[in-house]
Design a protein around this motif. Sequence first.
Motif: not given
Length: 334
Positions: A32-36
């Motif tokens: 996972v590189t980013a979450e929003c």
Amino acid sequence: MECISKGKYYYQIPSDENRFVKYQIKNNKVVVTAECPFKGNVYKVRSYTHAWLDDNTLLIMSANGKKTGVIWTKLNTADMSIIDEGELNISVPEGYSKLTSSGILTYRQADNKLFYFYYGKNGLSGKSGKTTTAFYTAVLDPVTLAVESNKRNSLAREMAGSAYGELMQDCVMYDESGNLYLAAITEKDDLEQGHLLRINNGEIDFDATYEGYPDADGKLLTIQYLGNGKALAYARNDAAGTAIDSYSHYYSIIDLATGERTRLSYEGKELAYSGGRFSQRSVVFNEKAYFGVNTEADTNAIIYIYDTKTGVVEKGAEVAGEFYFDMIRVIEND
């Protein structure tokens, strides 16, 4: 499997349904590189449609929780932030109780228009009373998401892949002229009959004189543009079986000018019918189409390679029979 891929990244709403996730696969691991986190609009796993407005702007859309309206969220995928969100000025068609969960969303870059295909439905997903007499086409402003036009078509009943919003199957394509093509369905004698509809560049209504899939022998599941007025289609032959897991599906090349279909062959013999209805086992990349076939006779699933310039089909990789083969994607390396 039901995710959006672009470049070297995947985008998805995970099963806990509280955020958008950007990830990639490195060393055979999901990273996972980013979450929003969700802001106001809340989405369900697998039940949404999407369109890229540019390289970093991803538009997500689906019916709301009660399926009485259509919500949307714009994401900046560079930093996984929400740019804006809202709800379309679209309501359930009169005489029906709710909207389809996802619909089909597509962005026509040629004239900067968004098209959203949807329908109303009653009850559960049985055939009786499932949808409106024909699906609707809403034309949207990509900046404000204002509804500029909203009309029910008269050519087909339902869009192919409407439940998954192209997460699992490609049912929209464009040619060099910017014409939009949509795979669609009409029921006849309790069987699903495929259609290939077209909205010409600069127009917002379907061309009533055009049928790219005449004399259908069953449901048209996926379409992908190959260039030079040709498309790759994955469809079902009802005469060979209509069950979801039946070996009745096949690939063909469609001449978009005439609607003529040529079933794909290898070494002079037509490829056997494939199993697998809900799947996207083909991808077009660098003037070649890679497509997977899972036949009743072959122990392994086989990926064949179609050269879009020469029309020659070669045999590619095989996937061992103990694996369930359902999707082909092309992802950039680091």
